[in-house]
Design a protein around this motif. Structure first.
Motif, PDB file in Angstrom:
ATOM      1  N   ALA A 158      16.022   2.342   3.008  1.00 39.21           N
ATOM      2  CA  ALA A 158      15.496   2.587   1.532  1.00 39.21           C
ATOM      3  C   ALA A 158      15.229   2.648   0.230  1.00 39.21           C
ATOM      4  O   ALA A 158      14.282   3.099  -0.200  1.00 39.21           O
ATOM      5  N   LEU A 159      14.704   1.390   0.906  1.00 36.21           N
ATOM      6  CA  LEU A 159      14.052   0.170   0.416  1.00 36.21           C
ATOM      7  C   LEU A 159      12.872   0.676  -0.127  1.00 36.21           C
ATOM      8  O   LEU A 159      11.541   0.405  -1.203  1.00 36.21           O
ATOM      9  N   GLY A 160      12.128   0.198   1.074  1.00 35.94           N
ATOM     10  CA  GLY A 160      11.291   1.509   1.455  1.00 35.94           C
ATOM     11  C   GLY A 160      10.739   2.293   1.196  1.00 35.94           C
ATOM     12  O   GLY A 160       9.358   2.706   0.290  1.00 35.94           O
ATOM     13  N   ALA A 161      11.009   3.176   1.195  1.00 35.83           N
ATOM     14  CA  ALA A 161      11.021   4.462   0.531  1.00 35.83           C
ATOM     15  C   ALA A 161      10.700   4.575  -1.323  1.00 35.83           C
ATOM     16  O   ALA A 161      10.170   4.644  -2.218  1.00 35.83           O
ATOM     17  N   GLU A 162      11.692   3.352  -1.779  1.00 34.22           N
ATOM     18  CA  GLU A 162      11.726   3.401  -3.189  1.00 34.22           C
ATOM     19  C   GLU A 162      10.368   2.639  -3.811  1.00 34.22           C
ATOM     20  O   GLU A 162       9.904   3.048  -4.690  1.00 34.22           O
ATOM     21  N   PHE A 163      10.141   1.934  -3.553  1.00 33.99           N
ATOM     22  CA  PHE A 163       8.757   0.971  -2.961  1.00 33.99           C
ATOM     23  C   PHE A 163       7.544   2.102  -2.866  1.00 33.99           C
ATOM     24  O   PHE A 163       6.518   1.552  -3.545  1.00 33.99           O
ATOM     25  N   THR A 164       7.164   2.704  -2.206  1.00 31.73           N
ATOM     26  CA  THR A 164       6.957   3.849  -1.885  1.00 31.73           C
ATOM     27  C   THR A 164       6.467   5.039  -3.244  1.00 31.73           C
ATOM     28  O   THR A 164       6.151   5.612  -4.078  1.00 31.73           O
ATOM     29  N   ALA A 165       7.612   5.627  -3.485  1.00 29.02           N
ATOM     30  CA  ALA A 165       7.952   6.093  -4.592  1.00 29.02           C
ATOM     31  C   ALA A 165       7.408   6.243  -5.971  1.00 29.02           C
ATOM     32  O   ALA A 165       6.735   6.940  -6.415  1.00 29.02           O
ATOM     33  N   LYS A 166       7.730   4.632  -6.179  1.00 29.10           N
ATOM     34  CA  LYS A 166       7.827   4.346  -7.955  1.00 29.10           C
ATOM     35  C   LYS A 166       6.433   3.475  -7.695  1.00 29.10           C
ATOM     36  O   LYS A 166       5.916   3.752  -8.829  1.00 29.10           O
ATOM     37  N   LEU A 167       5.565   2.910  -6.894  1.00 33.16           N
ATOM     38  CA  LEU A 167       4.589   2.290  -6.576  1.00 33.16           C
ATOM     39  C   LEU A 167       3.640   2.123  -6.315  1.00 33.16           C
ATOM     40  O   LEU A 167       2.275   3.141  -6.843  1.00 33.16           O
TER      41      LEU A 167
END
Length: 208
Positions: free
Chosen positions: A130-139
């Motif tokens: 979940a954190l990895g997906a957020e990192f990818t999507a937002k940054l």
């Protein structure tokens, strides 16, 4: 009677928010993501932990760190005049434009304030999908799209083979850079960034 002004709550809130960002980035750099806690962030920032829970109610630690990191990345972009806008520069010279941006990326990755939290969040993103997906999507994704649009503009101008997949072209540029940074195989330098651009452009050139 003297004219006294009431404290500016918005300024106080902004100072507290900045202190929380700094505390979160410092702690994740020093102790890693797993050992960083909301209580620790609050103590380092000099605020009550309820302030953090009030401003970031859902999954507070991850939310605070992600917002702090996005803010750090935004400051880094604004510090480089050539990349302060919303797009990669288009001077008509694709090689020069890409070298400029990759050199700025090298400087960013080599900066301790950026290097340590990036490594901590990247490592945690591997074990926390979940954190990895957020990192990818937002940054990561928004940054890569800037490169894609510049490659597409170069294709339209006849500088890049129209059959080249822009996303693969971008990976040829940034993939090796991040691989060298992540594994520390060799120094990350401007000369290396320039060489990556030159090698990549040979493969992207329009065929006779």
């Amino acid at each position: 009677m003297s004219d006294t002004k009431a404290p500016d709550s918005s300024r106080r809130s902004e100072r507290s928010r900045r202190a929380i960002y700094a505390a979160a980035l410092d702690l994740v750099s020093e102790a890693g993501y797993a050992k960083t806690t909301v209580e620790g962030i609050a103590a380092r920032a000099g605020v009550g932990k309820q302030t953090i829970y009030r401003w970031w109610p859902a999954n507070s630690k991850a939310a605070v760190l992600m917002e702090a990191f996005l803010d750090l990345a935004e400051q880094a972009r604004e510090a480089v005049d050539a990349t302060a806008g919303s797009e990669i520069p288009d001077t008509g010279d694709l090689g020069a434009d890409l070298k400029l941006v990759l050199r700025a990326t090298v400087d960013e990755l080599n900066a301790p304030t950026f290097d340590r939290p990036t490594r901590a969040l990247a490592a945690e993103g591997i074990v926390d999908p979940a954190l990895g997906a957020e990192f990818t999507a937002k940054l990561l994704e928004p940054q890569l799209r800037l490169y894609v649009r510049r490659i597409e503009a170069a294709q339209a101008a006849g500088e890049v083979d129209p059959d080249v997949d822009p996303w693969i072209a971008v990976e040829l540029l940034v993939g090796p850079l991040h691989h060298r940074w992540l594994h520390r195989t060799r120094p990350l330098t401007h000369a290396y960034a320039d060489a990556l651009v030159e090698h990549a452009l040979r493969g992207l050139a329009v065929r006779p």
